[in-house]
Design a protein around this motif. Structure first.
Motif, PDB file in Angstrom:
ATOM      1  N   LEU A 136       0.828  -1.203   0.000  1.00 26.24           N
ATOM      2  CA  LEU A 136       0.000   0.000   0.000  1.00 26.24           C
ATOM      3  C   LEU A 136       0.866   1.259   0.000  1.00 26.24           C
ATOM      4  O   LEU A 136       0.599   2.211  -0.725  1.00 26.24           O
ATOM      5  CB  LEU A 136      -0.943   0.005   1.202  1.00 26.24           C
ATOM      6  CG  LEU A 136      -1.821   1.249   1.357  1.00 26.24           C
ATOM      7  CD1 LEU A 136      -2.728   1.420   0.155  1.00 26.24           C
ATOM      8  CD2 LEU A 136      -2.623   1.166   2.649  1.00 26.24           C
ATOM      9  N   ARG A 137       1.921   1.258   0.808  1.00 25.88           N
ATOM     10  CA  ARG A 137       2.788   2.429   0.913  1.00 25.88           C
ATOM     11  C   ARG A 137       3.378   2.821  -0.446  1.00 25.88           C
ATOM     12  O   ARG A 137       3.345   3.985  -0.839  1.00 25.88           O
ATOM     13  CB  ARG A 137       3.909   2.165   1.921  1.00 25.88           C
ATOM     14  CG  ARG A 137       4.836   3.337   2.088  1.00 25.88           C
ATOM     15  CD  ARG A 137       5.884   3.055   3.136  1.00 25.88           C
ATOM     16  NE  ARG A 137       6.663   4.243   3.397  1.00 25.88           N
ATOM     17  CZ  ARG A 137       7.976   4.246   3.528  1.00 25.88           C
ATOM     18  NH1 ARG A 137       8.654   3.128   3.492  1.00 25.88           N
ATOM     19  NH2 ARG A 137       8.622   5.367   3.750  1.00 25.88           N
ATOM     20  N   ALA A 138       3.929   1.845  -1.172  1.00 27.88           N
ATOM     21  CA  ALA A 138       4.525   2.132  -2.480  1.00 27.88           C
ATOM     22  C   ALA A 138       3.468   2.603  -3.471  1.00 27.88           C
ATOM     23  O   ALA A 138       3.724   3.494  -4.288  1.00 27.88           O
ATOM     24  CB  ALA A 138       5.254   0.904  -3.012  1.00 27.88           C
ATOM     25  N   THR A 139       2.271   2.020  -3.400  1.00 33.56           N
ATOM     26  CA  THR A 139       1.185   2.431  -4.293  1.00 33.56           C
ATOM     27  C   THR A 139       0.831   3.894  -4.071  1.00 33.56           C
ATOM     28  O   THR A 139       0.736   4.673  -5.019  1.00 33.56           O
ATOM     29  CB  THR A 139      -0.056   1.545  -4.067  1.00 33.56           C
ATOM     30  OG1 THR A 139       0.298   0.177  -4.272  1.00 33.56           O
ATOM     31  CG2 THR A 139      -1.179   1.924  -5.005  1.00 33.56           C
ATOM     32  N   VAL A 140       0.670   4.275  -2.819  1.00 31.99           N
ATOM     33  CA  VAL A 140       0.325   5.656  -2.491  1.00 31.99           C
ATOM     34  C   VAL A 140       1.473   6.599  -2.845  1.00 31.99           C
ATOM     35  O   VAL A 140       1.253   7.676  -3.421  1.00 31.99           O
ATOM     36  CB  VAL A 140      -0.061   5.786  -0.997  1.00 31.99           C
ATOM     37  CG1 VAL A 140      -0.222   7.239  -0.589  1.00 31.99           C
ATOM     38  CG2 VAL A 140      -1.341   5.002  -0.720  1.00 31.99           C
ATOM     39  N   MET A 141       2.704   6.210  -2.530  1.00 30.20           N
ATOM     40  CA  MET A 141       3.862   7.053  -2.846  1.00 30.20           C
ATOM     41  C   MET A 141       3.975   7.290  -4.346  1.00 30.20           C
ATOM     42  O   MET A 141       4.230   8.415  -4.788  1.00 30.20           O
ATOM     43  CB  MET A 141       5.153   6.399  -2.326  1.00 30.20           C
ATOM     44  CG  MET A 141       5.363   6.526  -0.848  1.00 30.20           C
ATOM     45  SD  MET A 141       6.826   5.623  -0.219  1.00 30.20           S
ATOM     46  CE  MET A 141       8.103   6.030  -1.367  1.00 30.20           C
ATOM     47  N   MET A 142       3.783   6.244  -5.142  1.00 26.57           N
ATOM     48  CA  MET A 142       3.917   6.368  -6.593  1.00 26.57           C
ATOM     49  C   MET A 142       2.830   7.288  -7.150  1.00 26.57           C
ATOM     50  O   MET A 142       3.123   8.193  -7.941  1.00 26.57           O
ATOM     51  CB  MET A 142       3.846   4.994  -7.266  1.00 26.57           C
ATOM     52  CG  MET A 142       3.986   5.056  -8.780  1.00 26.57           C
ATOM     53  SD  MET A 142       5.591   5.633  -9.373  1.00 26.57           S
ATOM     54  CE  MET A 142       6.517   4.099  -9.330  1.00 26.57           C
ATOM     55  N   GLU A 143       1.603   7.076  -6.741  1.00 24.85           N
ATOM     56  CA  GLU A 143       0.510   7.927  -7.228  1.00 24.85           C
ATOM     57  C   GLU A 143       0.727   9.387  -6.832  1.00 24.85           C
ATOM     58  O   GLU A 143       0.508  10.299  -7.621  1.00 24.85           O
ATOM     59  CB  GLU A 143      -0.839   7.422  -6.712  1.00 24.85           C
ATOM     60  CG  GLU A 143      -1.247   6.083  -7.286  1.00 24.85           C
ATOM     61  CD  GLU A 143      -1.416   6.094  -8.795  1.00 24.85           C
ATOM     62  OE1 GLU A 143      -1.944   7.092  -9.334  1.00 24.85           O
ATOM     63  OE2 GLU A 143      -1.011   5.109  -9.444  1.00 24.85           O
ATOM     64  N   ASP A 144       1.155   9.612  -5.602  1.00 23.83           N
ATOM     65  CA  ASP A 144       1.403  10.967  -5.124  1.00 23.83           C
ATOM     66  C   ASP A 144       2.569  11.610  -5.874  1.00 23.83           C
ATOM     67  O   ASP A 144       2.521  12.781  -6.242  1.00 23.83           O
ATOM     68  CB  ASP A 144       1.668  10.956  -3.617  1.00 23.83           C
ATOM     69  CG  ASP A 144       1.704  12.351  -3.036  1.00 23.83           C
ATOM     70  OD1 ASP A 144       0.767  13.139  -3.312  1.00 23.83           O
ATOM     71  OD2 ASP A 144       2.671  12.669  -2.301  1.00 23.83           O
ATOM     72  N   PHE A 145       3.632  10.846  -6.109  1.00 25.73           N
ATOM     73  CA  PHE A 145       4.783  11.355  -6.839  1.00 25.73           C
ATOM     74  C   PHE A 145       4.387  11.760  -8.258  1.00 25.73           C
ATOM     75  O   PHE A 145       4.736  12.852  -8.731  1.00 25.73           O
ATOM     76  CB  PHE A 145       5.900  10.302  -6.874  1.00 25.73           C
ATOM     77  CG  PHE A 145       7.130  10.749  -7.602  1.00 25.73           C
ATOM     78  CD1 PHE A 145       8.034  11.611  -7.004  1.00 25.73           C
ATOM     79  CD2 PHE A 145       7.387  10.318  -8.897  1.00 25.73           C
ATOM     80  CE1 PHE A 145       9.183  12.033  -7.676  1.00 25.73           C
ATOM     81  CE2 PHE A 145       8.524  10.737  -9.574  1.00 25.73           C
ATOM     82  CZ  PHE A 145       9.410  11.589  -8.957  1.00 25.73           C
ATOM     83  N   ILE A 146       3.650  10.901  -8.940  1.00 24.66           N
ATOM     84  CA  ILE A 146       3.224  11.190 -10.308  1.00 24.66           C
ATOM     85  C   ILE A 146       2.362  12.451 -10.338  1.00 24.66           C
ATOM     86  O   ILE A 146       2.579  13.348 -11.150  1.00 24.66           O
ATOM     87  CB  ILE A 146       2.479   9.986 -10.915  1.00 24.66           C
ATOM     88  CG1 ILE A 146       3.471   8.844 -11.178  1.00 24.66           C
ATOM     89  CG2 ILE A 146       1.743  10.381 -12.199  1.00 24.66           C
ATOM     90  CD1 ILE A 146       2.821   7.530 -11.546  1.00 24.66           C
ATOM     91  N   LEU A 147       1.410  12.537  -9.433  1.00 27.38           N
ATOM     92  CA  LEU A 147       0.525  13.703  -9.371  1.00 27.38           C
ATOM     93  C   LEU A 147       1.314  14.979  -9.095  1.00 27.38           C
ATOM     94  O   LEU A 147       1.126  15.997  -9.760  1.00 27.38           O
ATOM     95  CB  LEU A 147      -0.532  13.493  -8.290  1.00 27.38           C
ATOM     96  CG  LEU A 147      -1.567  14.611  -8.136  1.00 27.38           C
ATOM     97  CD1 LEU A 147      -2.406  14.756  -9.396  1.00 27.38           C
ATOM     98  CD2 LEU A 147      -2.447  14.335  -6.934  1.00 27.38           C
TER      99      LEU A 147
END
Length: 164
Positions: A136-147
């Motif tokens: 979950l952490r990596a999923t949220v980090m990746m989405e936030d980074f892209i945004l």
């Protein structure tokens, strides 16, 4: 995002390296990543990545210009036999396309640094799918980074503009 220690995956780092060196497969199973690595002359490269076979230097230029002899000095420091220690050297200049101050169309001024844009990196990151159930952490980090990159770094609007 490129540190497997935080994301639990080598996919983001692999994507960055693929953009820089093309199709060459690089073994990153044993990787150490240092932020703001300081050289003997007190200059600091943004990221230094060590693997068994490679030494990878990444200079990140979001808003700023290159300093005098910056890439040339980094290459010299990283190319020294003491630092290189028999490994192959990969040098990457990471920047958004809107940073037009960089001489990316002039290879002699890049001193072997391979240009990679955030636009291309984000396109590759969008292809990476972490399992929300396993990481979950990596999923949220990746989405936030892209945004964040799309809205604030790669956007054509004034960098000081804040949307409320």
């Amino acid at each position: 995002m490129i540190n497997p220690e935080y994301t639990g995956s080598t996919e983001p780092l692999t994507a960055l390296l693929k953009l820089a060196v093309g199709t060459e497969q690089i073994d990153i199973s044993d990787v150490s990543i240092f932020r703001e690595y300081t050289f003997e002359d007190q200059r600091r490269i943004d990221f230094l990545i060590e693997t068994g076979d490679y030494l990878i230097g990444i200079e990140n230029k979001i808003w700023s210009d290159l300093q005098d002899r910056q890439l040339e000095d980094y290459k010299a420091q990283l190319s020294s036999p003491k630092v290189l220690n028999g490994r192959q050297l990969i040098l990457i200049l990471l920047y958004p396309k809107r940073n037009s101050s960089l001489p990316t169309n002039s290879p002699e001024h890049l001193h072997s640094f391979l240009p990679v844009t955030y636009e291309d990196l984000i396109d590759e990151f969008k292809k990476i799918r972490f399992s929300i159930f396993e990481n979950l952490r990596a999923t949220v980090m990746m989405e936030d980074f892209i945004l964040h990159m799309e809205e604030y770094i790669m956007a054509e609007s004034n960098k000081s503009t804040v949307n409320l």
